[in-house]
Design a protein around this motif. Structure first.
Motif, PDB file in Angstrom:
ATOM      1  N   GLN A  19       0.917  -0.990  -0.061  1.00  0.00           N
ATOM      2  CA  GLN A  19       0.041   0.146   0.019  1.00  0.00           C
ATOM      3  C   GLN A  19       0.871   1.228  -0.096  1.00  0.00           C
ATOM      4  OE1 GLN A  19      -2.564  -0.826   3.318  1.00  0.00           O
ATOM      5  NE2 GLN A  19      -4.400  -1.369   2.135  1.00  0.00           N
ATOM      6  N   GLU A  20       1.855   1.014   0.727  1.00  0.00           N
ATOM      7  CA  GLU A  20       2.661   2.169   0.890  1.00  0.00           C
ATOM      8  C   GLU A  20       3.527   2.564  -0.413  1.00  0.00           C
ATOM      9  OE1 GLU A  20       5.910   2.267   4.295  1.00  0.00           O
ATOM     10  OE2 GLU A  20       3.912   1.569   5.389  1.00  0.00           O
ATOM     11  N   SER A  21       3.970   1.464  -1.185  1.00  0.00           N
ATOM     12  CA  SER A  21       4.635   1.623  -2.522  1.00  0.00           C
ATOM     13  C   SER A  21       3.490   2.234  -3.547  1.00  0.00           C
ATOM     14  CB  SER A  21       4.986   0.443  -3.089  1.00  0.00           C
ATOM     15  OG  SER A  21       5.527   0.296  -4.386  1.00  0.00           O
ATOM     16  N   GLN A  22       2.253   1.831  -3.488  1.00  0.00           N
ATOM     17  CA  GLN A  22       1.333   2.322  -4.188  1.00  0.00           C
ATOM     18  C   GLN A  22       0.930   3.675  -4.058  1.00  0.00           C
ATOM     19  OE1 GLN A  22      -0.679   0.361  -6.697  1.00  0.00           O
ATOM     20  NE2 GLN A  22      -1.332   2.560  -7.149  1.00  0.00           N
ATOM     21  N   ALA A  23       0.859   4.105  -2.762  1.00  0.00           N
ATOM     22  CA  ALA A  23       0.592   5.480  -2.345  1.00  0.00           C
ATOM     23  C   ALA A  23       1.894   6.406  -2.815  1.00  0.00           C
ATOM     24  CB  ALA A  23       0.623   5.490  -0.830  1.00  0.00           C
ATOM     25  N   ALA A  24       2.892   5.711  -2.858  1.00  0.00           N
ATOM     26  CA  ALA A  24       4.334   6.502  -3.439  1.00  0.00           C
ATOM     27  C   ALA A  24       4.125   6.774  -4.718  1.00  0.00           C
ATOM     28  CB  ALA A  24       5.704   6.019  -2.956  1.00  0.00           C
ATOM     29  N   GLN A  25       3.663   5.747  -5.412  1.00  0.00           N
ATOM     30  CA  GLN A  25       3.620   5.771  -7.194  1.00  0.00           C
ATOM     31  C   GLN A  25       2.441   6.931  -7.447  1.00  0.00           C
ATOM     32  OE1 GLN A  25       2.572   1.863  -8.387  1.00  0.00           O
ATOM     33  NE2 GLN A  25       4.808   1.359  -8.192  1.00  0.00           N
ATOM     34  N   TRP A  26       1.413   6.987  -6.560  1.00  0.00           N
ATOM     35  CA  TRP A  26       0.164   7.725  -6.971  1.00  0.00           C
ATOM     36  C   TRP A  26       0.791   9.226  -6.641  1.00  0.00           C
ATOM     37  CZ3 TRP A  26      -4.547   5.134  -4.137  1.00  0.00           C
ATOM     38  CH2 TRP A  26      -5.103   3.914  -4.987  1.00  0.00           C
ATOM     39  N   ALA A  27       1.351   9.265  -5.548  1.00  0.00           N
ATOM     40  CA  ALA A  27       2.097  10.762  -5.020  1.00  0.00           C
ATOM     41  C   ALA A  27       3.031  11.429  -6.337  1.00  0.00           C
ATOM     42  CB  ALA A  27       2.824  10.782  -3.748  1.00  0.00           C
ATOM     43  N   ARG A  28       3.832  10.408  -6.865  1.00  0.00           N
ATOM     44  CA  ARG A  28       4.723  10.836  -8.038  1.00  0.00           C
ATOM     45  C   ARG A  28       3.611  11.271  -9.340  1.00  0.00           C
ATOM     46  NH1 ARG A  28       7.990   6.583  -6.069  1.00  0.00           N
ATOM     47  NH2 ARG A  28       7.109   5.110  -7.435  1.00  0.00           N
ATOM     48  N   LEU A  29       2.673  10.627  -9.474  1.00  0.00           N
ATOM     49  CA  LEU A  29       1.720  10.850 -10.670  1.00  0.00           C
ATOM     50  C   LEU A  29       0.933  12.176 -10.253  1.00  0.00           C
ATOM     51  CD1 LEU A  29       0.678  10.066 -13.445  1.00  0.00           C
ATOM     52  CD2 LEU A  29      -0.969   8.583 -12.027  1.00  0.00           C
TER      53      LEU A  29
END
Length: 170
Positions: free
Chosen positions: A5-15
Protein backbone atom coordinates in the motif's frame (compact mmCIF):
# COMPACT_ATOMS: atom_id res chain seq x y z
CA UNK A 1 0.34 -5.83 2.63
CA UNK A 2 1.14 -2.49 4.30
CA UNK A 3 4.39 -2.22 2.30
CA UNK A 4 2.46 -2.76 -0.94
CA UNK A 5 0.00 0.00 0.00
CA UNK A 6 2.87 2.38 0.83
CA UNK A 7 4.47 1.59 -2.53
CA UNK A 8 1.18 2.26 -4.34
CA UNK A 9 0.71 5.51 -2.42
CA UNK A 10 4.24 6.62 -3.38
CA UNK A 11 3.52 5.88 -7.05
CA UNK A 12 0.28 7.83 -6.87
CA UNK A 13 2.05 10.76 -5.19
CA UNK A 14 4.64 10.88 -7.99
CA UNK A 15 1.84 10.84 -10.58
CA UNK A 16 0.01 13.64 -8.76
CA UNK A 17 3.22 15.71 -8.76
CA UNK A 18 3.56 15.13 -12.51
CA UNK A 19 -0.05 16.17 -13.13
CA UNK A 20 0.48 19.36 -11.13
CA UNK A 21 3.72 20.17 -12.96
CA UNK A 22 1.86 19.75 -16.27
CA UNK A 23 -1.06 21.88 -15.08
CA UNK A 24 -3.50 18.93 -15.20
CA UNK A 25 -5.19 19.93 -11.95
CA UNK A 26 -8.49 18.12 -12.55
CA UNK A 27 -6.59 14.85 -13.10
CA UNK A 28 -4.53 15.50 -9.97
CA UNK A 29 -7.68 16.20 -7.97
CA UNK A 30 -9.31 12.94 -9.07
CA UNK A 31 -6.22 10.93 -8.12
CA UNK A 32 -5.82 12.64 -4.76
CA UNK A 33 -9.48 12.01 -4.02
CA UNK A 34 -8.96 8.33 -4.82
CA UNK A 35 -5.89 8.26 -2.55
CA UNK A 36 -7.93 9.67 0.31
CA UNK A 37 -10.78 7.22 -0.31
CA UNK A 38 -8.37 4.28 -0.13
CA UNK A 39 -6.67 5.61 2.99
CA UNK A 40 -3.44 6.20 1.08
CA UNK A 41 -3.20 9.85 2.05
CA UNK A 42 -1.84 11.85 4.93
CA UNK A 43 -2.19 15.43 6.18
CA UNK A 44 -0.18 16.75 3.20
CA UNK A 45 -2.51 14.89 0.81
CA UNK A 46 -5.56 16.42 2.50
CA UNK A 47 -4.08 19.94 2.20
CA UNK A 48 -3.25 19.27 -1.43
CA UNK A 49 -6.81 18.12 -2.08
CA UNK A 50 -8.14 21.39 -0.63
CA UNK A 51 -5.77 23.38 -2.88
CA UNK A 52 -6.81 21.37 -5.92
CA UNK A 53 -10.42 22.41 -5.29
CA UNK A 54 -9.30 25.86 -6.51
CA UNK A 55 -6.48 24.89 -8.87
CA UNK A 56 -8.80 22.92 -11.13
CA UNK A 57 -10.11 26.31 -12.27
CA UNK A 58 -6.66 27.45 -13.41
CA UNK A 59 -5.88 27.32 -17.11
CA UNK A 60 -2.09 26.84 -17.17
CA UNK A 61 -0.21 26.28 -20.42
CA UNK A 62 3.55 25.73 -20.40
CA UNK A 63 4.00 27.59 -17.11
CA UNK A 64 1.73 30.49 -18.12
CA UNK A 65 -1.45 31.10 -16.13
CA UNK A 66 -3.87 32.09 -18.86
CA UNK A 67 -7.10 32.33 -16.86
CA UNK A 68 -8.64 31.62 -13.47
CA UNK A 69 -12.39 30.95 -13.49
CA UNK A 70 -12.86 29.86 -9.88
CA UNK A 71 -14.68 31.57 -7.05
CA UNK A 72 -12.13 31.50 -4.22
CA UNK A 73 -11.57 34.62 -2.17
CA UNK A 74 -8.04 33.61 -1.15
CA UNK A 75 -5.86 31.65 -3.55
CA UNK A 76 -2.37 30.19 -3.32
CA UNK A 77 -0.97 29.44 -6.76
CA UNK A 78 0.99 26.26 -7.49
CA UNK A 79 4.73 26.28 -8.18
CA UNK A 80 4.34 25.32 -11.85
CA UNK A 81 3.35 28.90 -12.76
CA UNK A 82 6.05 31.24 -14.06
CA UNK A 83 3.98 33.93 -15.77
CA UNK A 84 0.56 35.40 -15.02
CA UNK A 85 -0.84 36.46 -18.37
CA UNK A 86 -2.58 39.77 -18.86
CA UNK A 87 -6.24 39.51 -17.91
CA UNK A 88 -5.82 36.15 -16.13
CA UNK A 89 -7.82 37.37 -13.12
CA UNK A 90 -9.46 40.40 -14.74
CA UNK A 91 -12.70 41.52 -13.09
CA UNK A 92 -12.67 38.71 -10.52
CA UNK A 93 -14.81 40.30 -7.81
CA UNK A 94 -14.37 37.53 -5.24
CA UNK A 95 -10.58 37.50 -5.00
CA UNK A 96 -9.30 39.29 -1.87
CA UNK A 97 -5.84 37.72 -1.50
CA UNK A 98 -3.43 35.78 -3.68
CA UNK A 99 -0.15 34.10 -2.78
CA UNK A 100 2.40 33.77 -5.56
CA UNK A 101 5.03 31.03 -5.42
CA UNK A 102 8.72 31.82 -5.97
CA UNK A 103 8.40 30.41 -9.50
CA UNK A 104 6.33 33.42 -10.67
CA UNK A 105 8.70 35.74 -12.53
CA UNK A 106 6.31 37.99 -14.41
CA UNK A 107 2.85 39.50 -13.96
CA UNK A 108 1.72 40.84 -17.33
CA UNK A 109 -0.24 44.01 -18.12
CA UNK A 110 -3.71 44.04 -16.57
CA UNK A 111 -3.38 40.59 -14.98
CA UNK A 112 -5.47 41.60 -11.95
CA UNK A 113 -7.24 44.60 -13.51
CA UNK A 114 -10.67 45.18 -12.02
CA UNK A 115 -10.28 42.80 -9.06
CA UNK A 116 -12.11 45.31 -6.92
CA UNK A 117 -11.64 43.38 -3.66
CA UNK A 118 -7.97 42.34 -4.05
CA UNK A 119 -6.23 43.79 -1.03
CA UNK A 120 -3.27 41.46 -0.51
CA UNK A 121 -0.64 39.90 -2.76
CA UNK A 122 1.86 37.71 -0.95
CA UNK A 123 5.02 36.67 -2.75
CA UNK A 124 7.64 34.10 -2.01
CA UNK A 125 10.10 36.29 -3.94
CA UNK A 126 10.97 35.97 -7.59
CA UNK A 127 8.67 38.46 -9.34
CA UNK A 128 10.98 40.36 -11.68
CA UNK A 129 8.55 42.17 -13.95
CA UNK A 130 5.11 43.63 -13.31
CA UNK A 131 3.29 44.95 -16.37
CA UNK A 132 1.51 48.24 -16.70
CA UNK A 133 -1.86 48.39 -15.01
CA UNK A 134 -1.37 44.89 -13.57
CA UNK A 135 -3.31 45.99 -10.49
CA UNK A 136 -5.44 48.73 -12.08
CA UNK A 137 -8.81 49.29 -10.36
CA UNK A 138 -7.89 47.18 -7.33
CA UNK A 139 -7.38 48.28 -3.73
CA UNK A 140 -3.96 46.57 -3.80
CA UNK A 141 -1.03 48.95 -4.01
CA UNK A 142 2.55 47.82 -3.32
CA UNK A 143 3.32 51.29 -1.93
CA UNK A 144 0.48 51.06 0.57
CA UNK A 145 1.41 47.55 1.65
CA UNK A 146 5.07 48.55 1.83
CA UNK A 147 6.24 45.19 0.43
CA UNK A 148 8.42 44.49 -2.60
CA UNK A 149 6.91 42.01 -5.08
CA UNK A 150 10.37 40.74 -5.98
CA UNK A 151 11.74 39.72 -2.60
CA UNK A 152 9.08 40.64 -0.06
CA UNK A 153 11.37 43.24 1.49
CA UNK A 154 10.27 46.59 2.88
CA UNK A 155 9.79 49.52 0.47
CA UNK A 156 11.06 52.98 1.28
CA UNK A 157 8.77 55.98 0.90
CA UNK A 158 10.16 56.44 -2.62
CA UNK A 159 9.29 52.91 -3.66
CA UNK A 160 12.79 51.46 -3.56
CA UNK A 161 13.20 48.13 -1.78
CA UNK A 162 15.54 48.23 1.19
CA UNK A 163 16.47 44.55 0.68
CA UNK A 164 17.08 44.07 -3.03
CA UNK A 165 17.29 47.71 -4.15
CA UNK A 166 14.67 47.41 -6.88
CA UNK A 167 12.17 50.13 -7.54
CA UNK A 168 8.53 49.23 -7.06
CA UNK A 169 6.76 47.95 -10.11
CA UNK A 170 3.61 49.76 -11.15
Amino acid sequence: MAAAQESQAAQWARLVDRYIEEGSFADAERLVKRMLEFGAGDERTERLYRSLQNWKYLDVRNGVLVRYTGRASALTLPGCIQVIEGGAFQDNRRLTAVTLPASVRMIEDGAFRGCINLKMVNTQGGVELVGKAAFENTPYDPMRTGRCLHCGGELSVFGKCKSCGRLRAK
